[in-house]
Design a protein around this motif. Structure first.
Motif, PDB file in Angstrom:
ATOM      1  N   SER A   1       0.818  -1.215   0.000  1.00  0.00           N
ATOM      2  CA  SER A   1       0.000   0.000   0.000  1.00  0.00           C
ATOM      3  C   SER A   1       0.851   1.264   0.000  1.00  0.00           C
ATOM      4  O   SER A   1       0.523   2.251  -0.656  1.00  0.00           O
ATOM      5  CB  SER A   1      -0.928  -0.002   1.219  1.00  0.00           C
TER       6      SER A   1
ATOM      7  N   GLU B   1      -6.408   4.427  -2.778  1.00  0.00           N
ATOM      8  CA  GLU B   1      -7.137   3.192  -2.518  1.00  0.00           C
ATOM      9  C   GLU B   1      -8.414   3.112  -3.337  1.00  0.00           C
ATOM     10  O   GLU B   1      -8.949   2.033  -3.558  1.00  0.00           O
ATOM     11  CB  GLU B   1      -7.469   3.077  -1.032  1.00  0.00           C
TER      12      GLU B   1
ATOM     13  N   GLY C   1      -9.078  -0.298  -5.102  1.00  0.00           N
ATOM     14  CA  GLY C   1     -10.279  -1.018  -4.701  1.00  0.00           C
ATOM     15  C   GLY C   1     -11.199  -1.303  -5.877  1.00  0.00           C
ATOM     16  O   GLY C   1     -11.734  -2.411  -6.005  1.00  0.00           O
TER      17      GLY C   1
ATOM     18  N   LEU D   1     -10.395   4.073   5.864  1.00  0.00           N
ATOM     19  CA  LEU D   1      -9.677   3.300   4.849  1.00  0.00           C
ATOM     20  C   LEU D   1     -10.377   1.974   4.570  1.00  0.00           C
ATOM     21  O   LEU D   1     -10.576   1.596   3.409  1.00  0.00           O
ATOM     22  CB  LEU D   1      -8.234   3.055   5.306  1.00  0.00           C
TER      23      LEU D   1
ATOM     24  N   ASN E   1     -13.782   2.668   2.808  1.00  0.00           N
ATOM     25  CA  ASN E   1     -13.594   3.164   1.443  1.00  0.00           C
ATOM     26  C   ASN E   1     -13.126   2.056   0.505  1.00  0.00           C
ATOM     27  O   ASN E   1     -13.630   1.921  -0.616  1.00  0.00           O
ATOM     28  CB  ASN E   1     -12.591   4.316   1.430  1.00  0.00           C
ATOM     29  N   CYS E   2     -12.150   1.268   0.956  1.00  0.00           N
ATOM     30  CA  CYS E   2     -11.655   0.174   0.115  1.00  0.00           C
ATOM     31  C   CYS E   2     -12.774  -0.824  -0.170  1.00  0.00           C
ATOM     32  O   CYS E   2     -12.987  -1.238  -1.316  1.00  0.00           O
ATOM     33  CB  CYS E   2     -10.477  -0.524   0.800  1.00  0.00           C
TER      34      CYS E   2
END
Length: 400
Positions: free
Chosen positions: A3, A14, A18, A273, A276-277
């Motif tokens: 990452s 991301e 994603g 995070l 959102n991913c």
């Protein structure tokens, strides 16, 4: 595991990773995860996934803004939200009406309403990146973040007037419902509910913390709890839950006490995070690639590409180049051009389009009337524009 390499060396957020992973895992590649295989439940699950992720992101933006930021920067924020959104909504509707023949202008307004808000999730991923922190002025990053949060909730009135004009038999009834329900009930009441809940929560937590009733870890955990509680109350009452979440976050941090107590804590960043991913993995697998060529609806790949290019050029850039003189946070035409270009579409567009489908009849095949044409084509157009927006943000951040 890689990452840091992707985000800090390649400048790819991301959001892109994603979405790409979702496409790979989705029905058009590995066929491991297919949200559209859930039948009648797909639409409701999509709506609630987008709602939770959006509300958490909007609450986070409200909390992270400086003390009393909305009051201090109300003029610039108002100019960036209301006339810019209205201009983009009207001109994008003209483009949709001209490109997709089966849709009339009212239906085009409904599609354009889904594409009007700037997505706060993609916005936060870009303006919070290392390159933006180093090269984009702080005042510009903050006003863009605040605008992306405010205009997501403001998409409700643009959508509601379009839907009312589509489904109601009388324009007088449609406009009356739009004013009473779309503005007074959904927007204004939703904002008031979020503000009251945020202020009440802030005072209650401050008393508990000062008296030693709650530790720091539990204090930080309330970050997510209040965001979910706010959208639960607002959506149960039928008000604008997105504006309520943003208002609650802004009210919580109004006096700066909450920010001081949660300073240097990574809990909220980790939660953002993960959500959102997961959300963009869902969007990648949810993408209706096979529907991007639907000649029976007047939808073909070249029409979608033309619409995307037109949206990038006219949706925000002309308005902000004209209006930036009234936005103190934008210091020149170059920053206005950057702000105009910076209008990602993502989770918010998917959420609003799914919300619109809940208010439209289920279409037959082929559609029998204008309402069914709108219901059949709305999410195909929106999903393609969202995909294009994600890709162009990747190229923009990578080239930067």
């Amino acid at each position: 595991m890689i990452s840091l390499l992707i985000k800090e060396r390649l400048y790819i957020s991301e959001v892109v990773v994603g979405t790409a992973f979702g496409v790979l895992m989705g029905p058009h590649c590995a066929n491991i995860f297919d949200p559209r295989s859930w039948g009648d439940h797909t639409q409701q699950i999509t709506l609630e996934v987008m709602r939770v992720v959006l509300a958490t992101g909007l609450f986070a933006i409200g909390v992270e803004l400086p003390q009393s930021y909305l009051a201090d920067h109300a003029k610039g924020l108002l100019v960036m939200v209301v006339p810019t959104m209205a201009f983009g909504w009207l001109v994008v509707a003209v483009a949709i009406f001209g490109i997709f023949g089966p849709l009339n202008y009212i239906s085009a307004l409904a599609v354009a309403a889904c594409l009007t808000p700037t997505d706060p999730i993609i916005c936060a991923a870009i303006v919070g990146g290392r390159y933006a922190i180093k090269h984009v002025p702080t005042n510009l990053r903050r006003i863009l973040a605040a605008e992306s949060a405010a205009n997501d909730g403001m998409a409700y009135p643009f959508l509601s007037i379009s839907i009312y004009l589509t489904v109601e038999s009388s324009r007088r009834v449609a406009i009356a419902k739009w004013f009473l329900v779309g503005w007074l009930y959904e927007v204004i009441l939703g904002t008031l509910i979020g503000t009251v809940m945020g202020i009440g929560f802030s005072k209650l937590m401050r008393i508990s913390h000062n008296r030693g009733f709650i530790d720091r870890e539990s204090y930080v955990a309330q970050y997510l709890a209040l965001a979910l509680f706010t959208i639960g109350v607002a959506s149960s009452l039928g008000t604008d839950d997105l504006l309520a979440a943003f208002a609650a976050g802004s009210a919580v941090s109004w006096d700066g006490y909450f920010n001081m107590q949660t300073e240097n804590e990574v809990f909220s960043s980790v939660i953002d995070l993960v959500l959102n991913c997961g959300c963009f993995v869902y969007i990648g697998a949810w993408m209706p690639f096979s529907d991007f060529n639907s000649p029976e609806l007047g939808i073909t790949p070249w029409r979608l590409v033309v619409l995307f290019i037109v949206i990038i050029l006219i949706r925000r850039i002309p308005a902000l180049l004209v209006l930036y003189h009234w936005v103190p946070e934008i210091s020149g035409w170059k920053e206005a051009l950057f702000s105009g270009h910076f209008g990602p579409m993502g989770v918010g567009a998917v959420f609003v389009s799914t919300l619109a489908l809940n208010r439209l009849p289920k279409p037959n095949s082929p559609p029998q009337n204008q309402q069914e044409y709108l219901a059949a084509s709305l999410q195909i157009i929106v999903s393609f524009i969202v995909l294009g927006s994600i890709l162009i943000r990747m190229s923009f951040t990578s080239s930067s």
